[in-house]
Design an enzyme around this catalytic site. Structure first.
Site, PDB file in Angstrom:
ATOM      1  N   ASP A  21       0.873  -1.572  -0.305  1.00  0.00           N
ATOM      2  CA  ASP A  21      -0.226  -0.173   0.492  1.00  0.00           C
ATOM      3  C   ASP A  21       0.968   1.430  -0.227  1.00  0.00           C
ATOM      4  O   ASP A  21       0.448   2.169   1.247  1.00  0.00           O
ATOM      5  CB  ASP A  21      -0.741  -0.025   1.046  1.00  0.00           C
ATOM      6  CG  ASP A  21      -2.517  -0.904   1.754  1.00  0.00           C
ATOM      7  OD1 ASP A  21      -2.389  -1.472   0.047  1.00  0.00           O
ATOM      8  OD2 ASP A  21      -2.310  -1.779   1.908  1.00  0.00           O
TER       9      ASP A  21
ATOM     10  N   LYS B 140       1.641   1.859  -5.155  1.00  0.00           N
ATOM     11  CA  LYS B 140       2.103   1.659  -6.051  1.00  0.00           C
ATOM     12  C   LYS B 140       1.197   1.713  -7.511  1.00  0.00           C
ATOM     13  O   LYS B 140       1.951   2.296  -8.604  1.00  0.00           O
ATOM     14  CB  LYS B 140       2.350  -0.400  -5.820  1.00  0.00           C
ATOM     15  CG  LYS B 140       3.603  -0.087  -5.603  1.00  0.00           C
ATOM     16  CD  LYS B 140       3.673  -1.864  -4.461  1.00  0.00           C
ATOM     17  CE  LYS B 140       2.730  -1.853  -4.417  1.00  0.00           C
ATOM     18  NZ  LYS B 140       1.863  -1.434  -3.181  1.00  0.00           N
TER      19      LYS B 140
ATOM     20  N   GLY C 254      -4.744  -4.413  -4.079  1.00  0.00           N
ATOM     21  CA  GLY C 254      -5.682  -3.190  -4.105  1.00  0.00           C
ATOM     22  C   GLY C 254      -5.265  -1.872  -4.280  1.00  0.00           C
ATOM     23  O   GLY C 254      -4.096  -1.248  -3.212  1.00  0.00           O
ATOM     24  N   HIS C 255      -5.144  -1.291  -5.732  1.00  0.00           N
ATOM     25  CA  HIS C 255      -3.804  -0.876  -6.247  1.00  0.00           C
ATOM     26  C   HIS C 255      -5.249   0.657  -6.640  1.00  0.00           C
ATOM     27  O   HIS C 255      -5.662   0.465  -7.805  1.00  0.00           O
ATOM     28  CB  HIS C 255      -2.848  -0.588  -7.249  1.00  0.00           C
ATOM     29  CG  HIS C 255      -2.128  -1.551  -7.085  1.00  0.00           C
ATOM     30  ND1 HIS C 255      -1.236  -2.627  -7.853  1.00  0.00           N
ATOM     31  CD2 HIS C 255      -1.742  -2.033  -5.824  1.00  0.00           C
ATOM     32  CE1 HIS C 255      -0.559  -3.419  -7.522  1.00  0.00           C
ATOM     33  NE2 HIS C 255      -0.342  -3.166  -6.072  1.00  0.00           N
TER      34      HIS C 255
ATOM     35  N   GLN D  47       1.699  -6.171  -3.448  1.00  0.00           N
ATOM     36  CA  GLN D  47       2.611  -6.500  -1.962  1.00  0.00           C
ATOM     37  C   GLN D  47       3.288  -5.154  -2.263  1.00  0.00           C
ATOM     38  O   GLN D  47       3.636  -4.577  -2.391  1.00  0.00           O
ATOM     39  CB  GLN D  47       2.714  -7.523  -1.583  1.00  0.00           C
ATOM     40  CG  GLN D  47       1.416  -8.376  -1.284  1.00  0.00           C
ATOM     41  CD  GLN D  47       1.375  -8.642  -2.676  1.00  0.00           C
ATOM     42  OE1 GLN D  47       1.072  -9.388  -3.993  1.00  0.00           O
ATOM     43  NE2 GLN D  47      -0.412  -8.450  -2.682  1.00  0.00           N
TER      44      GLN D  47
HETATM   45  P1  GDP Z   1      -0.693   0.667  -3.886  1.00  0.00           P
HETATM   46  O1  GDP Z   1      -1.586  -0.766  -3.155  1.00  0.00           O
HETATM   47  O2  GDP Z   1       0.479   0.565  -3.348  1.00  0.00           O
HETATM   48  O3  GDP Z   1      -1.249   0.779  -4.809  1.00  0.00           O
HETATM   49  O4  GDP Z   1      -1.366   2.021  -2.170  1.00  0.00           O
HETATM   50  P2  GDP Z   1      -2.927   1.321  -1.964  1.00  0.00           P
HETATM   51  O5  GDP Z   1      -3.798   2.042  -3.198  1.00  0.00           O
HETATM   52  O6  GDP Z   1      -3.655   0.517  -1.545  1.00  0.00           O
HETATM   53  O7  GDP Z   1      -3.597   2.897  -0.653  1.00  0.00           O
HETATM   54  C1  GDP Z   1      -2.305   3.696  -0.905  1.00  0.00           C
HETATM   55  C2  GDP Z   1      -2.849   5.155  -0.570  1.00  0.00           C
HETATM   56  O8  GDP Z   1      -3.048   6.301  -0.875  1.00  0.00           O
HETATM   57  C3  GDP Z   1      -4.490   5.835  -1.925  1.00  0.00           C
HETATM   58  O9  GDP Z   1      -5.744   5.554  -0.769  1.00  0.00           O
HETATM   59  C4  GDP Z   1      -3.931   6.039  -2.488  1.00  0.00           C
HETATM   60  O10 GDP Z   1      -5.178   6.567  -3.371  1.00  0.00           O
HETATM   61  C5  GDP Z   1      -3.768   7.410  -1.994  1.00  0.00           C
HETATM   62  N1  GDP Z   1      -2.262   8.233  -2.001  1.00  0.00           N
HETATM   63  C6  GDP Z   1      -0.727   7.219  -3.063  1.00  0.00           C
HETATM   64  N2  GDP Z   1      -0.318   8.983  -3.065  1.00  0.00           N
HETATM   65  C7  GDP Z   1      -0.698   9.341  -2.281  1.00  0.00           C
HETATM   66  C8  GDP Z   1       0.073  11.230  -1.816  1.00  0.00           C
HETATM   67  O11 GDP Z   1       1.011  11.043  -1.738  1.00  0.00           O
HETATM   68  N3  GDP Z   1      -0.948  11.540  -0.797  1.00  0.00           N
HETATM   69  C9  GDP Z   1      -2.205  11.060   0.256  1.00  0.00           C
HETATM   70  N4  GDP Z   1      -2.728  11.848   0.601  1.00  0.00           N
HETATM   71  N5  GDP Z   1      -2.513  10.039  -0.269  1.00  0.00           N
HETATM   72  C10 GDP Z   1      -1.915   9.244  -1.469  1.00  0.00           C
HETATM   73  P1  IMO Z   2      -1.396  -3.876  -2.189  1.00  0.00           P
HETATM   74  O1  IMO Z   2      -0.568  -4.338  -3.422  1.00  0.00           O
HETATM   75  C1  IMO Z   2      -1.154  -4.748   2.215  1.00  0.00           C
HETATM   76  C2  IMO Z   2      -0.664  -8.802   3.314  1.00  0.00           C
HETATM   77  C3  IMO Z   2      -1.691  -8.924   4.765  1.00  0.00           C
HETATM   78  C4  IMO Z   2      -1.602 -10.493   5.021  1.00  0.00           C
HETATM   79  C5  IMO Z   2      -0.419 -10.887   4.308  1.00  0.00           C
HETATM   80  C6  IMO Z   2      -0.910 -12.333   3.470  1.00  0.00           C
HETATM   81  O2  IMO Z   2      -2.126  -3.477  -2.414  1.00  0.00           O
HETATM   82  O3  IMO Z   2       0.530  -3.491  -1.492  1.00  0.00           O
HETATM   83  P2  IMO Z   2      -2.566 -12.779   1.715  1.00  0.00           P
HETATM   84  O4  IMO Z   2      -4.075 -12.520   1.770  1.00  0.00           O
HETATM   85  O5  IMO Z   2      -1.798 -12.412   0.561  1.00  0.00           O
HETATM   86  O6  IMO Z   2      -2.163 -14.170   1.741  1.00  0.00           O
HETATM   87  O7  IMO Z   2      -1.932 -11.656   2.724  1.00  0.00           O
HETATM   88  O8  IMO Z   2       0.080  -9.988   3.032  1.00  0.00           O
HETATM   89  N1  IMO Z   2      -1.360  -7.778   2.249  1.00  0.00           N
HETATM   90  C7  IMO Z   2      -1.302  -7.047   1.426  1.00  0.00           C
HETATM   91  N2  IMO Z   2      -1.072  -5.927   2.705  1.00  0.00           N
HETATM   92  N3  IMO Z   2      -1.054  -4.423   0.669  1.00  0.00           N
HETATM   93  C8  IMO Z   2      -1.598  -5.816   0.031  1.00  0.00           C
HETATM   94  O9  IMO Z   2      -1.008  -5.284  -1.813  1.00  0.00           O
HETATM   95  C9  IMO Z   2      -1.766  -6.762   0.297  1.00  0.00           C
HETATM   96  N4  IMO Z   2      -1.656  -8.164  -0.005  1.00  0.00           N
HETATM   97  C10 IMO Z   2      -1.327  -8.988   1.131  1.00  0.00           C
HETATM   98  O10 IMO Z   2      -2.882  -8.281   5.483  1.00  0.00           O
HETATM   99  O11 IMO Z   2      -0.728  -9.493   6.878  1.00  0.00           O
HETATM  100 MG    MG Z   3      -2.606  -1.351  -1.523  1.00  0.00          MG
END
Ligand code: GDP
Ligand code: IMO
Ligand code: MG
Length: 429
Positions: A13, A16, A40-41, A228
């Site tokens: 998270d 990416k 979840g991106h 991840q």
């Molecule tokens: P990913 O899984 O690595 O793609 O990241 P996620 O989407 O799960 O989580 C990143 C969260 O931070 C999302 O809700 C984005 O919309 C938000 N986000 C990304 N960059 C920024 C930033 O620079 N500032 C803020 N406030 N939110 C951001």
């Molecule tokens: P993105 O791509 C954050 C965590 C789960 C758990 C562990 C194993 O959005 O960054 P799994 O379902 O893969 O067997 O769970 O990994 N986990 C993540 N945490 N971002 C993710 O993906 C994750 N995908 C799995 O919370 O601790």
């Molecule tokens: Mg994510």
């Protein structure tokens, strides 16, 4: 070099999806190499917000080819739900997306097994996303998996055999009432899953390792999108509280069929602080007001499960380790704006373990790790409206310089908000 990799350096998270979307115009192909719908991106642009699970984050920007590589595990039901939404909003998914025949399928019974294994672990559960990731990868390595390419063969027989095997395992894990509930659940899940299979069949399946290498030989460029993060890697992460794939740079080679000497830049992405969702050690986790503040200002709730993310200060010990394992050439710092109101910012520069100081990430960080912090003055102003590094306040520049010095890698991109526009490139050369 024609292949660059972008991957998370923390516990996922990091942001990416947002940066892959931002960088997409510079590449011809965007490919996912591992993980599945546990990811979840999130992308935000032109007033819309999208969450991608299995589909690469290059899908929105013009006619780029997006590939789901052999290292990914794919759930047809979740894929259908995800892709149909985008098709409805006018994105020509079937033209833009190719899927590797060697990608493994997540079956409905994998999800039941995921839940049953977690329950059996009790208090030491991993806190998985419940998407069947571990059981699907287990079947892959134990040579029992079903692959996308099997949809072109005698799929029904292969499916029935795999299901039978899974039910045999489940029988031993569940009591009578749990079994009855699971079978009811399975009947529903299976129906939706089979609809997903029919939908999936409409897409182009390829021997993507050949396709990718052919495109590279023709001079095309590719960005590999990690899911991840490094600290969730099955080999190098905080095992057993990890996911079941190689999230590190080497995973791009094995998950796409790309030779290591094709790889140029390795973008390592991190938050300006740190989060983790699910169980497992987190040395810099905060349980105080600062932690609360990071959660609420950063909206730190999971994009997949909605779970509250645990928050803490940036951990330079873990980051140095991640940079080493991945050979990171460029750093990307996200969510800098979340720290806007902090008087003081802390960064963990070393750990104290059993009274000894270390700056190496140890075998186990489960107990007795005390973070040693360095304090940096906050900038106390709004970064989110800034569009160039010339506007950065001195204190923020100091934070950037401090991190670059500690991590020995330049910070190439700084993100100051969730929107595509809130992305600032630093021109360092
Ligand atoms: P990913 O899984 O690595 O793609 O990241 P996620 O989407 O799960 O989580 C990143 C969260 O931070 C999302 O809700 C984005 O919309 C938000 N986000 C990304 N960059 C920024 C930033 O620079 N500032 C803020 N406030 N939110 C951001
Ligand atoms: P993105 O791509 C954050 C965590 C789960 C758990 C562990 C194993 O959005 O960054 P799994 O379902 O893969 O067997 O769970 O990994 N986990 C993540 N945490 N971002 C993710 O993906 C994750 N995908 C799995 O919370 O601790
Ligand atoms: Mg994510």
């Amino acid at each position: 070099m024609k292949v660059d990799v972008l991957l998370g350096l923390q516990w996922g998270d990091e942001g990416k999806g947002k940066v892959v979307d931002f960088l997409t115009p510079r590449y011809d192909v965007i490919a996912r190499f591992q993980g599945g719908p546990n990811a979840g991106h999130t992308l935000e642009f032109e007033g819309h917000k999208y969450v991608l699970r299995s589909i690469p984050s290059g899908i929105f920007q013009g006619d780029k080819l997006n590939i789901i590589g052999n290292g990914v595990v794919l759930d047809p039901a979740l894929f259908k739900a995800e892709a149909e939404d985008f098709e409805a909003s006018g994105i020509p998914m079937k033209q833009r997306l190719h899927i590797s025949r060697k990608a493994h399928l997540i079956l409905p019974t994998h999800r039941l097994l995921d839940a049953a294994y977690e329950k059996a672990k009790g208090a030491s559960k991993v806190g998985t996303t419940g998407k069947g990731i571990g059981p699907a990868y287990t079947d892959k390595t134990s040579r029992n998996g079903l692959r996308v390419g099997d949809l072109e063969r005698d799929f029904d027989t292969l499916y029935a055999k795999a299901k039978e095997r899974h039910l045999g395992i489940l029988r031993g894990l569940l009591n009578e009432s749990e079994w009855d509930a699971a079978m009811k659940d399975l009947a529903e899940k299976e129906k939706v899953w089979m609809e997903g299979v029919s939908y999936l069949r409409q897409f182009t399946f390829t021997d993507s390792e050949h396709e990718i290498n052919r495109l590279l030989d023709e001079g095309k460029s590719m960005l590999c999108e990690g899911a991840q993060g490094t600290m969730l890697d099955v080999d190098f992460g905080s095992y057993p509280f990890v996911t079941s794939s190689n999230t590190v740079c080497a995973g791009a080679c094995s998950g796409l069929g790309v030779a290591p000497n094709r790889i140029g830049r390795v973008y390592g992405i991190m938050k300006a602080y740190c989060t983790r969702v699910g169980g497992g050690p987190f040395p810099t986790e905060l349980f105080d007001e600062d932690g609360e503040k990071l959660t609420s200002i950063g909206h730190e709730y999971g994009a997949v499960t909605g779970r509250r993310r645990r928050c803490g200060w940036i951990d330079l010990v873990a980051l140095r380790y991640a940079i080493m394992i991945n050979g990171v050439t460029d750093l990307i710092m996200m969510k800098s704006d979340v720290l806007d109101t902090f008087e003081t910012i802390k960064a963990c520069v070393a750990y104290e373990i059993d009274g000894r100081e270390t700056d190496e990430f140890p075998y186990s960080v489960e107990t007795g790790v005390k973070p040693i912090y360095c304090e940096i003055p906050g900038w106390k102003c709004d970064l989110s409206q800034m569009t160039s590094e010339d506007e950065f306040p001195e204190e923020f520049n100091n934070y950037i310089s401090f991190l670059e010095e500690e991590l020995s890698v330049p910070i190439r991109i700084v993100s100051v908000g969730p929107d595509r526009e809130q992305t600032i490139e630093r021109y360092l050369d």
